[in-house]
Design a protein around this motif. Structure first.
Motif, PDB file in Angstrom:
ATOM      1  N   PRO A 164      -5.494  30.718 -19.864  1.00 18.60           N
ATOM      2  CA  PRO A 164      -4.108  30.287 -20.023  1.00 18.60           C
ATOM      3  C   PRO A 164      -3.118  31.373 -19.599  1.00 18.60           C
ATOM      4  N   VAL A 165      -2.013  30.947 -19.028  1.00 18.07           N
ATOM      5  CA  VAL A 165      -0.956  31.879 -18.625  1.00 18.07           C
ATOM      6  C   VAL A 165      -0.049  32.133 -19.821  1.00 18.07           C
ATOM      7  N   ALA A 166       0.280  33.399 -20.027  1.00 15.07           N
ATOM      8  CA  ALA A 166       1.019  33.787 -21.239  1.00 15.07           C
ATOM      9  C   ALA A 166       2.525  33.584 -21.122  1.00 15.07           C
ATOM     10  N   PHE A 167       2.998  33.099 -19.978  1.00 10.33           N
ATOM     11  CA  PHE A 167       4.440  32.879 -19.821  1.00 10.33           C
ATOM     12  C   PHE A 167       4.666  31.497 -19.229  1.00 10.33           C
ATOM     13  N   LEU A 168       5.895  30.986 -19.372  1.00 11.11           N
ATOM     14  CA  LEU A 168       6.237  29.638 -18.938  1.00 11.11           C
ATOM     15  C   LEU A 168       7.031  29.664 -17.644  1.00 11.11           C
ATOM     16  N   ALA A 169       6.963  28.570 -16.951  1.00  9.43           N
ATOM     17  CA  ALA A 169       7.820  28.408 -15.779  1.00  9.43           C
ATOM     18  C   ALA A 169       9.267  28.247 -16.236  1.00  9.43           C
ATOM     19  N   PRO A 170      10.218  28.751 -15.457  1.00  9.81           N
ATOM     20  CA  PRO A 170      11.623  28.644 -15.861  1.00  9.81           C
ATOM     21  C   PRO A 170      12.181  27.237 -15.644  1.00  9.81           C
ATOM     22  N   VAL A 171      13.268  26.947 -16.299  1.00  9.46           N
ATOM     23  CA  VAL A 171      14.008  25.712 -16.027  1.00  9.46           C
ATOM     24  C   VAL A 171      14.767  25.913 -14.718  1.00  9.46           C
ATOM     25  N   MET A 172      14.588  25.004 -13.767  1.00 14.51           N
ATOM     26  CA  MET A 172      15.249  25.138 -12.465  1.00 14.51           C
ATOM     27  C   MET A 172      16.400  24.136 -12.365  1.00 14.51           C
ATOM     28  N   SER A 173      17.536  24.619 -11.969  1.00 11.59           N
ATOM     29  CA  SER A 173      18.692  23.764 -11.743  1.00 11.59           C
ATOM     30  C   SER A 173      18.851  23.562 -10.241  1.00 11.59           C
ATOM     31  N   LEU A 174      18.341  22.443  -9.736  1.00 10.28           N
ATOM     32  CA  LEU A 174      18.316  22.219  -8.295  1.00 10.28           C
ATOM     33  C   LEU A 174      19.698  21.853  -7.759  1.00 10.28           C
ATOM     34  N   PRO A 175      20.073  22.432  -6.617  1.00 16.79           N
ATOM     35  CA  PRO A 175      21.363  22.065  -6.017  1.00 16.79           C
ATOM     36  C   PRO A 175      21.325  20.653  -5.453  1.00 16.79           C
ATOM     37  N   GLU A 176      22.485  20.032  -5.353  1.00 11.36           N
ATOM     38  CA  GLU A 176      22.579  18.672  -4.812  1.00 11.36           C
ATOM     39  C   GLU A 176      22.657  18.743  -3.290  1.00 11.36           C
ATOM     40  N   GLU A 177      21.517  18.901  -2.668  1.00  9.50           N
ATOM     41  CA  GLU A 177      21.426  18.957  -1.212  1.00  9.50           C
ATOM     42  C   GLU A 177      20.779  17.671  -0.704  1.00  9.50           C
ATOM     43  N   HIS A 178      21.328  17.119   0.390  1.00  7.69           N
ATOM     44  CA  HIS A 178      20.803  15.856   0.926  1.00  7.69           C
ATOM     45  C   HIS A 178      20.664  15.886   2.449  1.00  7.69           C
ATOM     46  N   ASN A 179      20.836  17.059   3.071  1.00  9.17           N
ATOM     47  CA  ASN A 179      20.809  17.129   4.527  1.00  9.17           C
ATOM     48  C   ASN A 179      19.407  17.040   5.100  1.00  9.17           C
ATOM     49  N   ARG A 180      18.401  17.363   4.309  1.00  8.65           N
ATOM     50  CA  ARG A 180      17.015  17.289   4.764  1.00  8.65           C
ATOM     51  C   ARG A 180      16.309  16.128   4.060  1.00  8.65           C
ATOM     52  N   MET A 181      15.177  15.738   4.618  1.00  9.82           N
ATOM     53  CA  MET A 181      14.430  14.611   4.045  1.00  9.82           C
ATOM     54  C   MET A 181      13.745  14.975   2.735  1.00  9.82           C
ATOM     55  N   VAL A 182      13.246  16.199   2.671  1.00  8.73           N
ATOM     56  CA  VAL A 182      12.540  16.635   1.466  1.00  8.73           C
ATOM     57  C   VAL A 182      12.997  18.035   1.079  1.00  8.73           C
ATOM     58  N   TYR A 183      12.849  18.336  -0.201  1.00  6.47           N
ATOM     59  CA  TYR A 183      13.141  19.673  -0.718  1.00  6.47           C
ATOM     60  C   TYR A 183      12.023  20.086  -1.674  1.00  6.47           C
ATOM     61  N   PHE A 184      11.707  21.374  -1.631  1.00  2.18           N
ATOM     62  CA  PHE A 184      10.751  21.956  -2.561  1.00  2.18           C
ATOM     63  C   PHE A 184      11.454  23.069  -3.337  1.00  2.18           C
ATOM     64  N   ALA A 185      11.450  22.959  -4.650  1.00  2.00           N
ATOM     65  CA  ALA A 185      11.922  24.049  -5.507  1.00  2.00           C
ATOM     66  C   ALA A 185      10.680  24.759  -6.036  1.00  2.00           C
ATOM     67  N   ILE A 186      10.445  25.977  -5.544  1.00  2.00           N
ATOM     68  CA  ILE A 186       9.231  26.733  -5.874  1.00  2.00           C
ATOM     69  C   ILE A 186       9.634  27.882  -6.787  1.00  2.00           C
ATOM     70  N   SER A 187       9.280  27.781  -8.052  1.00  2.00           N
ATOM     71  CA  SER A 187       9.776  28.740  -9.040  1.00  2.00           C
ATOM     72  C   SER A 187       9.035  30.069  -8.951  1.00  2.00           C
ATOM     73  N   ASP A 188       9.617  31.100  -9.585  1.00  2.00           N
ATOM     74  CA  ASP A 188       8.957  32.410  -9.620  1.00  2.00           C
ATOM     75  C   ASP A 188       7.621  32.336 -10.343  1.00  2.00           C
TER      76      ASP A 188
END
Length: 483
Positions: A259-283
């Motif tokens: 098990p990993v001892a830390f959690l993924a952060p809460v990500m606040s994704l920007p409202e972008e629509h110019n591309r077909m897909v977006y990936f938010a890849i957290s630290d």
């Protein structure tokens, strides 16, 4: 793989991914988002594939009895029905909040040809016919979910089709006779085609799309000891404007997953629509990778005298250290030294708007190599440095790659069996090794990168990268590579 597979898989744009769903309340390591622009592209591509699939529909023969004034009773039969051509003109793919996706096709056309037979008493007549089916509309709702294993699922929760006009044209001897049956025959054609269209869709989802989604790997192997878990943490989430997939995106060690001892952060994704897909890849993704490689000892190193450049004024021998550690040279005359380095803890990548950095903390322990092959510890150093990082996306391999650019190291004497000495004399040697050997090896590993979660035959282009607090935001357009 059938064209219907390609059509329906494109409805998901190749982004549904896959070992164990996340615990309630945890955050995803990666969010994959399909925008309306992406859904429009999927609808266009799906339309092409569905049009091809319609040509493969097998239409059944049908027959019936008739009674016509002044003609009497008889029996007709329609057989050898074949879809000669079809054209699907308009399509739309929209999110169904809380469910999945809705595909609608309108203003479409099918041309059917076949043969007819009529029997009355001892009289047998035959000929051919053409049917123009106009104003076809199809509506399909796809319910998106996830299995307990974290694999994606898709089911057709509803399907309806409607035909506005059916126009039958008979040819052959006494084909005019069948014109009296236009209304009945056209109604039969309408019901048969509407049923066959939805039957095709339902079968394609069950027999083609779902098995195709099952071919997605639950995990992706990175190298001989590390992999990444791309399981869905929950069913894909549809909103009015987009479709989001929440993925675990966690690196792990093949031999012992813990098990990993830390959690993924809460990500606040920007409202972008110019591309077909977006990936938010957290630290979280990068830092679990750092944790795995650190635990495997990947960042440990050792330096011996044969690795020191011939031009160096400092050698890894006790004789060379006589000037600043006289007792070392007297107690261990004319012996070689070895420096063993290790990162104290897994270095975490820090994301801030427009900037990536890390500050690895290392320790180096020096040993005298005794004639008996025993290594005698003599002093320890603390090593600090700041490192800037760059992340890129390789469109050819669909991988996130990286590059580290370290600053010069700073040394501090942590412990010594002998007198305190000036560590600055060792900084040049260590800087040479770290900048010319250690980090190039790390960068070579980073250039290999790790793949994004994509379905087969999906390629990304026109990428745009943004660095936000706690995550990398990658936007791209999608191309489906037909095979």
């Amino acid at each position: 793989m059938g064209a219907s597979t390609r059509a329906l898989s494109l409805l998901l744009l190749g982004l549904l991914l896959v070992s164990f769903p996340g615990a309630l309340g945890t955050n995803p390591g990666l969010v994959a988002r399909i925008t309306n622009k992406g859904l429009e592209y999927a609808a266009r591509e799906g339309l092409v594939a569905l049009q091809s699939e319609l040509h493969r529909i097998t239409l059944p023969d049908f027959s019936g009895d008739f009674k016509i004034s002044h003609v009497g009773r008889g029996r007709y039969e329609f057989h050898s029905l074949n879809i000669r051509s079809c054209e699907l003109l308009g399509s739309a793919l929209t999110p169904l909040p809380g469910q999945g996706l809705s595909l609608s096709i309108s203003d479409s056309f099918i041309w059917v040809e076949g043969k007819w037979k009529v029997r009355k008493s001892f009289l047998k007549l035959q000929g051919s016919f053409d049917v123009q089916v106009k104003g076809i509309t199809i509506s399909v709702n796809l319910l998106l979910g996830s299995e307990p294993s974290g694999r994606p699922t898709a089911t057709a929760s509803s399907c309806s089709s409607h035909i506005r006009d059916v126009d039958v044209d008979f040819s052959g001897d006494l084909g005019w006779l069948l014109n009296f049956l236009h209304s009945e025959i056209e109604s039969t054609f309408r019901k048969m085609l509407e049923s066959k269209i939805c039957e095709m869709v339902q079968k394609s989802v069950t027999s083609d799309l779902q098995p195709y989604l099952q071919t997605l790997p639950v995990t992706t192997e990175i190298d001989s000891f590390a992999g990444i878990d791309y399981s869905l943490m929950e069913a894909p989430q549809a909103t009015a404007q987009m479709l989001d997939m929440m993925l675990k995106a966690e690196f792990f060690n093949h031999d012992h997953r813990s098990p990993v001892a830390f959690l993924a952060p809460v990500m606040s994704l920007p409202e972008e629509h110019n591309r077909m897909v977006y990936f938010a890849i957290s630290d979280y993704v990068f830092n679990t990778a750092s944790l795995v490689y650190h635990e495997a000892g990947y960042l440990n190193f050792s330096i011996t005298d044969d690795m020191v450049p011939p031009t160096s004024t400092i050698r890894l021998t006790t004789k060379s250290f006589r000037a600043f550690i006289p007792r070392l040279a007297r107690q261990y005359p004319n012996m070689n030294l070895e420096l063993q380095g290790a990162v104290v803890s897994a270095p975490f990548l820090n994301f801030s708007p427009g900037n990536l950095s890390l500050a690895p903390q290392m320790e180096i322990e020096a040993f005298v190599l005794l004639p008996s092959s025993i290594k005698e510890p003599v002093f320890r150093l603390r090593v600090a440095t700041n490192v800037s990082a760059m992340l890129n996306f390789n469109t050819n391999t669909s991988k996130i790659t990286g590059f580290l650019k370290p600053e010069e190291v700073r040394l501090e004497l942590k412990e010594s069996k002998f007198e305190v000495f000036n560590v600055e004399l060792l900084e040049a040697l260590l800087n040479y090794y770290i900048l010319n050997t250690l980090y190039p090896e790390v960068n070579d590993k980073l250039t290999k990168g790790f793949p994004l979660p994509l379905l087969k035959n999906i390629q990304l282009y026109d990428p745009v990268l943004q660095i936000h607090k706690d995550f990398l935001f990658l936007g791209a357009n999608v191309q489906y590579m037909r095979v």
